[in-house]
Scaffold this motif. Sequence first.
Motif, short mmCIF file in Angstrom:
data_model
loop_
_atom_site.label_atom_id
_atom_site.label_comp_id
_atom_site.label_asym_id
_atom_site.label_seq_id
_atom_site.Cartn_x
_atom_site.Cartn_y
_atom_site.Cartn_z
N UNK A 1 57.65 36.74 122.64
CA UNK A 1 57.98 37.69 121.57
C UNK A 1 58.64 38.90 122.21
N UNK A 2 59.96 38.95 122.14
CA UNK A 2 60.65 40.05 122.81
C UNK A 2 60.38 39.98 124.31
N UNK A 3 59.84 41.07 124.87
CA UNK A 3 59.50 41.07 126.29
C UNK A 3 58.06 40.61 126.53
N UNK A 4 57.26 40.57 125.50
CA UNK A 4 55.90 40.04 125.65
C UNK A 4 55.94 38.52 125.75
N UNK A 5 55.04 37.95 126.53
CA UNK A 5 54.93 36.50 126.57
C UNK A 5 53.47 36.10 126.80
N UNK A 6 53.19 34.85 126.43
CA UNK A 6 51.83 34.33 126.51
C UNK A 6 51.77 33.18 127.49
N UNK A 7 50.73 33.16 128.32
CA UNK A 7 50.43 31.99 129.14
C UNK A 7 49.11 31.41 128.66
N UNK A 8 48.92 30.13 128.88
CA UNK A 8 47.71 29.45 128.43
C UNK A 8 47.18 28.60 129.57
N UNK A 9 45.93 28.81 129.94
CA UNK A 9 45.35 28.12 131.10
C UNK A 9 44.14 27.29 130.66
N UNK A 10 44.18 26.02 131.02
CA UNK A 10 43.02 25.15 130.76
C UNK A 10 42.20 25.03 132.04
N UNK A 11 40.91 25.24 131.92
CA UNK A 11 40.01 25.16 133.07
C UNK A 11 39.95 23.72 133.57
N UNK A 12 40.19 23.54 134.87
CA UNK A 12 40.11 22.20 135.48
C UNK A 12 39.11 22.24 136.63
N UNK A 13 38.56 21.10 136.96
CA UNK A 13 37.60 21.01 138.06
C UNK A 13 38.23 21.52 139.35
N UNK B 1 40.51 32.64 135.23
CA UNK B 1 41.09 33.18 134.00
C UNK B 1 40.21 32.87 132.79
N UNK B 2 39.66 31.67 132.73
CA UNK B 2 38.81 31.32 131.59
C UNK B 2 37.52 32.14 131.57
N UNK B 3 37.04 32.52 132.74
CA UNK B 3 35.78 33.25 132.80
C UNK B 3 35.95 34.77 132.78
N UNK B 4 37.05 35.27 133.37
CA UNK B 4 37.12 36.72 133.60
C UNK B 4 38.36 37.42 133.04
N UNK B 5 39.32 36.70 132.48
CA UNK B 5 40.51 37.37 131.95
C UNK B 5 40.11 38.36 130.86
N UNK B 6 40.73 39.55 130.88
CA UNK B 6 40.38 40.59 129.92
C UNK B 6 41.58 41.49 129.66
#
Length: 206
Positions: free
Chosen positions: A81-93, A101-106
Amino acid sequence: RDMVLPEPVYDFWCEEFGLISRRQQVIAKAVKVVSETPTTVSIWLKPNANFKGVAPGQHVNIGVQIQGHLVERSYSVSHVKGRLFRITARKVDKGTVSSFLNEFAHKGMIFQLGAAYGDVTVKQFSDTPALFLAGGIGITPIISMLERWSSTMRAQPVQLVYWGKRTSDLAFVERLKKLAAEHSWFEFKLLETEVLERNADGTPKL
């Protein structure tokens, strides 16, 4: 930024005041964190002026500090969105960064950024029909392109087959259903491999 200050001094005081401006360093701040599934997190990033931008379908190298060490991984963007962007991380073994990121992203978390890369972008499919196949977290570059097309007058059809063991494991399912309901050019098929009926040789019946 234009003041005559040594780079270390300028960067130090920007960091002290919570600013993302830097002389040369490319960084971003998390402005929103969303839990997509129990094992998948999305992070909206606001980059500083040194970042050259990213297109839907591309990837970005992300660096985070974990126990005093900078650790880098590459992530496809899942929305722009404009200059903003989203990343998506799936927790793997044994996934150091995905687990962190799944535990501590804030909100307010700082990330280092590399230049965006990747030639398979939204522009390549803008004027042609497209068929996408995605399993699990492989949906991320595809949904970034779908989100862009949803705000345009697209005419060419797009088909997506998206699969996973269970629907509850998959990110963006409800959003994809909504996009399919709102746009006649988009056809969405969801497959749950755990309950999929199979042929005698074990292959799935589609």
